[in-house]
Design a protein around this motif. Structure first.
Motif, PDB file in Angstrom:
ATOM      1  N   ILE A   2     -20.127 -15.385   6.355  1.00 46.28           N
ATOM      2  CA  ILE A   2     -20.230 -14.442   5.241  1.00 46.28           C
ATOM      3  C   ILE A   2     -19.368 -13.229   5.566  1.00 46.28           C
ATOM      4  O   ILE A   2     -19.532 -12.611   6.622  1.00 46.28           O
ATOM      5  CB  ILE A   2     -21.683 -14.015   5.016  1.00 46.28           C
ATOM      6  N   ILE A   3     -18.448 -12.887   4.667  1.00 42.91           N
ATOM      7  CA  ILE A   3     -17.559 -11.750   4.843  1.00 42.91           C
ATOM      8  C   ILE A   3     -17.990 -10.660   3.860  1.00 42.91           C
ATOM      9  O   ILE A   3     -17.889 -10.825   2.644  1.00 42.91           O
ATOM     10  CB  ILE A   3     -16.088 -12.125   4.607  1.00 42.91           C
ATOM     11  N   VAL A   4     -18.464  -9.539   4.396  1.00 39.62           N
ATOM     12  CA  VAL A   4     -18.929  -8.423   3.573  1.00 39.62           C
ATOM     13  C   VAL A   4     -17.814  -7.387   3.502  1.00 39.62           C
ATOM     14  O   VAL A   4     -17.428  -6.808   4.518  1.00 39.62           O
ATOM     15  CB  VAL A   4     -20.211  -7.795   4.159  1.00 39.62           C
ATOM     16  N   THR A   5     -17.312  -7.129   2.287  1.00 31.46           N
ATOM     17  CA  THR A   5     -16.173  -6.227   2.131  1.00 31.46           C
ATOM     18  C   THR A   5     -16.575  -4.823   1.707  1.00 31.46           C
ATOM     19  O   THR A   5     -15.708  -3.973   1.502  1.00 31.46           O
ATOM     20  CB  THR A   5     -15.181  -6.795   1.090  1.00 31.46           C
ATOM     21  N   ARG A   6     -17.862  -4.553   1.562  1.00 34.17           N
ATOM     22  CA  ARG A   6     -18.316  -3.233   1.120  1.00 34.17           C
ATOM     23  C   ARG A   6     -17.927  -2.152   2.142  1.00 34.17           C
ATOM     24  O   ARG A   6     -17.924  -2.407   3.357  1.00 34.17           O
ATOM     25  CB  ARG A   6     -19.832  -3.198   0.952  1.00 34.17           C
ATOM     26  N   LEU A  28     -16.031  -6.645   6.977  1.00 27.29           N
ATOM     27  CA  LEU A  28     -14.582  -6.535   6.912  1.00 27.29           C
ATOM     28  C   LEU A  28     -14.238  -5.683   5.687  1.00 27.29           C
ATOM     29  O   LEU A  28     -13.850  -6.201   4.637  1.00 27.29           O
ATOM     30  CB  LEU A  28     -13.950  -7.921   6.801  1.00 27.29           C
ATOM     31  N   PRO A  29     -14.382  -4.370   5.792  1.00 27.48           N
ATOM     32  CA  PRO A  29     -14.160  -3.504   4.628  1.00 27.48           C
ATOM     33  C   PRO A  29     -12.696  -3.478   4.208  1.00 27.48           C
ATOM     34  O   PRO A  29     -11.801  -3.494   5.055  1.00 27.48           O
ATOM     35  CB  PRO A  29     -14.620  -2.131   5.122  1.00 27.48           C
ATOM     36  N   ARG A 158     -10.680   5.646  -2.756  1.00 29.47           N
ATOM     37  CA  ARG A 158     -10.615   4.472  -1.891  1.00 29.47           C
ATOM     38  C   ARG A 158      -9.259   4.443  -1.181  1.00 29.47           C
ATOM     39  O   ARG A 158      -8.219   4.438  -1.834  1.00 29.47           O
ATOM     40  CB  ARG A 158     -10.795   3.187  -2.706  1.00 29.47           C
ATOM     41  N   ALA A 159      -9.295   4.418   0.127  1.00 30.83           N
ATOM     42  CA  ALA A 159      -8.071   4.313   0.919  1.00 30.83           C
ATOM     43  C   ALA A 159      -7.995   2.893   1.478  1.00 30.83           C
ATOM     44  O   ALA A 159      -8.822   2.506   2.305  1.00 30.83           O
ATOM     45  CB  ALA A 159      -8.069   5.327   2.056  1.00 30.83           C
ATOM     46  N   PRO A 160      -7.029   2.077   1.020  1.00 30.03           N
ATOM     47  CA  PRO A 160      -6.966   0.681   1.449  1.00 30.03           C
ATOM     48  C   PRO A 160      -6.798   0.534   2.955  1.00 30.03           C
ATOM     49  O   PRO A 160      -6.101   1.310   3.606  1.00 30.03           O
ATOM     50  CB  PRO A 160      -5.734   0.131   0.709  1.00 30.03           C
ATOM     51  N   ILE A 161      -7.478  -0.468   3.499  1.00 23.95           N
ATOM     52  CA  ILE A 161      -7.336  -0.838   4.903  1.00 23.95           C
ATOM     53  C   ILE A 161      -6.474  -2.092   4.962  1.00 23.95           C
ATOM     54  O   ILE A 161      -6.791  -3.095   4.317  1.00 23.95           O
ATOM     55  CB  ILE A 161      -8.709  -1.104   5.553  1.00 23.95           C
ATOM     56  N   ILE A 177     -18.327 -11.332  -0.157  1.00 25.51           N
ATOM     57  CA  ILE A 177     -19.155 -10.453  -0.980  1.00 25.51           C
ATOM     58  C   ILE A 177     -18.235  -9.418  -1.614  1.00 25.51           C
ATOM     59  O   ILE A 177     -17.634  -8.594  -0.915  1.00 25.51           O
ATOM     60  CB  ILE A 177     -20.248  -9.757  -0.143  1.00 25.51           C
ATOM     61  N   ILE A 178     -18.147  -9.446  -2.948  1.00 28.01           N
ATOM     62  CA  ILE A 178     -17.198  -8.601  -3.680  1.00 28.01           C
ATOM     63  C   ILE A 178     -17.962  -7.755  -4.702  1.00 28.01           C
ATOM     64  O   ILE A 178     -18.624  -8.295  -5.593  1.00 28.01           O
ATOM     65  CB  ILE A 178     -16.142  -9.462  -4.399  1.00 28.01           C
ATOM     66  N   THR A 179     -17.840  -6.431  -4.585  1.00 25.90           N
ATOM     67  CA  THR A 179     -18.615  -5.543  -5.453  1.00 25.90           C
ATOM     68  C   THR A 179     -17.756  -4.676  -6.372  1.00 25.90           C
ATOM     69  O   THR A 179     -18.278  -3.764  -7.008  1.00 25.90           O
ATOM     70  CB  THR A 179     -19.537  -4.643  -4.607  1.00 25.90           C
ATOM     71  N   SER A 180     -16.463  -4.952  -6.442  1.00 26.88           N
ATOM     72  CA  SER A 180     -15.614  -4.249  -7.408  1.00 26.88           C
ATOM     73  C   SER A 180     -14.358  -5.068  -7.631  1.00 26.88           C
ATOM     74  O   SER A 180     -13.993  -5.913  -6.795  1.00 26.88           O
ATOM     75  CB  SER A 180     -15.246  -2.842  -6.918  1.00 26.88           C
TER      76      SER A 180
END
Length: 245
Positions: A2-6, A28-29, A158-161, A177-180
């Motif tokens: 499971i990859i959590v991007t929040r 993994l934000p 939001r500053a991209p990583i 996991i995608i919240t936007s």
């Protein structure tokens, strides 16, 4: 996996919930949350509000930034609304102002439906939407059409990583996991057609689901909201149904 991007700290919180349930998960934000360009002017905007005006808080990230502004006082004579329960409770604990949230869908559409259900008139009211640098245009457009005087107040950005282009293995079955929509667009940069066919994404709104379909994701699951508890509920349900994550 499971990859959590929040972003932090909510991403780590969801990963911890997964680990407690003995599910493999990694944070993994795709963005760091930094100060928004309007945050320093927030106090001035609040001073211009009048009896019966409205403030809408769109995400927990807004609360994180507001908590750093100790001299900002939120007036008692305006109405406060939040996209979801978690955001509402956090804002209320920070400011002491009663904050209402939609009882059903915790998203922009759910909040607008709630306004309609209580026959809330916004004509000639000032409405401040405390938000990030992108998104939530649905609320502004809808309320403006109803005669409200709406301002988006950018409290965070939001500053991209950036990661290595070969971030994910081709044959690994990931659950993202995608919240936007912004997170979805970042994910697309690192994924091939093989990923979009073999991997699944769990999204937090119908708008993100529709966007994911446009980008040819094949396995899309909709959580009730971006609340970590609801996201974890969807993850746990997939596992309970013996779908390998």
């Amino acid at each position: 996996m499971i990859i959590v991007t929040r972003p932090s700290p909510y991403g780590e919180e969801l990963v911890q919930l997964c680990h407690q349930a003995k599910l493999p998960a990694k944070h993994l934000p795709f963005f760091n949350i930094i100060k928004g360009q309007d945050l320093d002017q927030l106090a001035q905007h609040l001073e211009n509000l009048q009896q019966g005006d409205m403030i809408i808080i769109v995400s927990p990230q807004v609360n994180l930034m507001i908590s750093t502004q100790q001299k900002v006082l939120f007036p008692h004579f305006v109405h406060y609304f939040a996209i979801g329960e978690q955001t509402a409770k956090q804002f209320q604990s920070i400011t002491g102002r009663l904050t209402t949230f939609p009882p059903k869908d915790e998203n922009s559409e759910g909040l607008l439906e709630y306004f309609q259900s209580i026959n809330l008139s916004v004509n000639n009211r000032q409405v401040l939407i405390l938000c990030g640098d992108v998104g939530r245009t649905v609320i502004k457009k809808n309320l403006t059409r109803q005669g409200a005087l709406v301002k988006n107040i950018q409290c965070y950005q939001r500053a991209p990583i950036c990661y290595h282009i070969m971030l994910f293995e081709q044959q690994q079955q990931y659950s993202f996991i995608i919240t936007s929509i912004e997170h979805l667009l970042q994910l697309n940069q690192y994924c091939t057609d093989t990923h979009k066919h073999n991997c699944r994404i769990i999204v937090s709104s119908p708008r993100i689901m529709a966007e994911a379909k446009l980008h040819h994701w094949q396995q899309i699951y909709l959580a009730e909201s971006a609340n970590n508890q609801n996201l974890f509920k969807t993850i746990a349900t997939l596992c309970h149904n013996a779908i390998s994550i």
